[in-house]
Motif scaffolding. Structure first.
Motif, PDB file in Angstrom:
ATOM      1  N   PHE A  95       4.052   6.404  -1.111  1.00 13.64           N
ATOM      2  CA  PHE A  95       2.615   6.617  -1.076  1.00 13.64           C
ATOM      3  C   PHE A  95       2.221   7.998  -1.584  1.00 13.64           C
ATOM      4  O   PHE A  95       1.172   8.159  -2.199  1.00 13.64           O
ATOM      5  N   SER A  96       3.064   8.980  -1.359  1.00 18.56           N
ATOM      6  CA  SER A  96       2.785  10.299  -1.919  1.00 18.56           C
ATOM      7  C   SER A  96       2.834  10.246  -3.437  1.00 18.56           C
ATOM      8  O   SER A  96       2.013  10.865  -4.121  1.00 18.56           O
ATOM      9  N   ALA A  97       3.776   9.496  -3.977  1.00 22.09           N
ATOM     10  CA  ALA A  97       3.879   9.364  -5.433  1.00 22.09           C
ATOM     11  C   ALA A  97       2.621   8.732  -6.007  1.00 22.09           C
ATOM     12  O   ALA A  97       2.067   9.194  -7.017  1.00 22.09           O
ATOM     13  N   LEU A  98       2.128   7.677  -5.356  1.00 20.35           N
ATOM     14  CA  LEU A  98       0.911   7.025  -5.828  1.00 20.35           C
ATOM     15  C   LEU A  98      -0.285   7.963  -5.737  1.00 20.35           C
ATOM     16  O   LEU A  98      -1.107   8.049  -6.655  1.00 20.35           O
ATOM     17  N   GLN A  99      -0.399   8.673  -4.613  1.00 17.57           N
ATOM     18  CA  GLN A  99      -1.521   9.598  -4.427  1.00 17.57           C
ATOM     19  C   GLN A  99      -1.483  10.754  -5.412  1.00 17.57           C
ATOM     20  O   GLN A  99      -2.523  11.289  -5.779  1.00 17.57           O
ATOM     21  N   HIS A 100      -0.289  11.142  -5.849  1.00 21.45           N
ATOM     22  CA  HIS A 100      -0.167  12.253  -6.791  1.00 21.45           C
ATOM     23  C   HIS A 100      -0.302  11.803  -8.240  1.00 21.45           C
ATOM     24  O   HIS A 100      -0.247  12.626  -9.147  1.00 21.45           O
ATOM     25  N   GLY A 101      -0.476  10.506  -8.469  1.00 19.58           N
ATOM     26  CA  GLY A 101      -0.775  10.035  -9.818  1.00 19.58           C
ATOM     27  C   GLY A 101       0.351   9.359 -10.552  1.00 19.58           C
ATOM     28  O   GLY A 101       0.225   9.085 -11.760  1.00 19.58           O
TER      29      GLY A 101
END
Length: 239
Positions: A95-101
């Motif tokens: 989810f951090s990867a998705l939130q960071h783009g």
């Protein structure tokens, strides 16, 4: 995009980078244009080399891969899509990867064929949105996960939805239907079958939806739709 898919490899382990290089350059049409061992070097290399795809490790000394990802995708001069590669099957990394783009997420124990396919998918401008990742995004919202903008002090388990943006109202009825089906994780062929449309027509609708909403890819569309309550967990079963 040029005829060759230009790839930048970012990993603090030289042997890992060497292995990825061998796998990718064995595929006609892919060339590794550079390597970096930390996030800061990745940002510099991405700006200088203008790759189509950045294969990004998460844990590295100095600047981590997620911070570097956010900087790279925020650069208006960059055309790179970021594929996050990690050893750890951790939900917080996903989810951090998705939130960071990031436009894709792949474990390092994936097959060489999966790595090649992921790079090709991102280079086409699509997102690596597997059914498994889609389910995990939906399940997170179903559990009441708070979006990053939720108010401080909200009760545990509460899910504070963001208001529906004005640009959603600019979608046509058909585009809204397509958007909702994207958010449920359906591929273009599945959307075409559901709406009795040709795949080329669906592809055009998808492009217009992403453009109107200012979204980079389908992964962003899923997160956006659930954060703003465009669709809700369980909608797939109701259709």
């Amino acid at each position: 995009m040029s005829a060759l898919i230009r790839v930048l490899l970012v990993d603090d382990q030289a042997l890992v980078r060497a292995g990825f290089r061998i796998i990718l350059e064995s595929e006609p049409g892919i060339v590794v244009v550079g390597e970096a061992a930390d996030g800061a070097a990745a940002i510099s290399q991405a700006a200088a080399l203008q790759p189509d795809v950045v294969c990004m490790d998460v844990q590295m000394p100095g600047m981590d891969g997620l911070t570097a990802t956010r900087t790279i995708v925020a650069d208006p001069a960059s055309r790179a899509a970021v594929l996050v590669l990690t050893t750890f099957d951790r939900e917080d990394y996903l989810f951090s990867a998705l939130q960071h783009g990031a436009s894709g997420f792949l474990l390092k124990n994936a097959t060489p064929e999966a790595l090649v396919e992921a790079v090709q998918v991102l280079a086409r401008g699509d997102a690596l949105l597997s059914p498994e990742i889609t389910r995990r995004v939906i399940e997170r919202f179903a559990r009441g996960a708070l979006p990053s903008s939720a108010p401080t002090g909200a009760p545990d388990g509460a899910r504070a939805l963001l208001p529906e943006p004005a640009e959603v109202g600019e979608l046509t009825d058909r585009e809204r239907e397509v958007f909702e089906l994207i958010a449920l994780g359906l591929a273009n062929a599945e959307i075409a079958a559901r709406l009795y449309l040709g795949e080329a027509t669906v592809k055009t609708h998808v492009s217009k939806v992403l453009q109107k909403l200012g979204l980079r890819d389908r992964i962003q569309a899923v997160v956006y739709a659930y954060e703003h309550g465009i669709v809700v967990p369980g909608a797939a079963q109701q259709r």
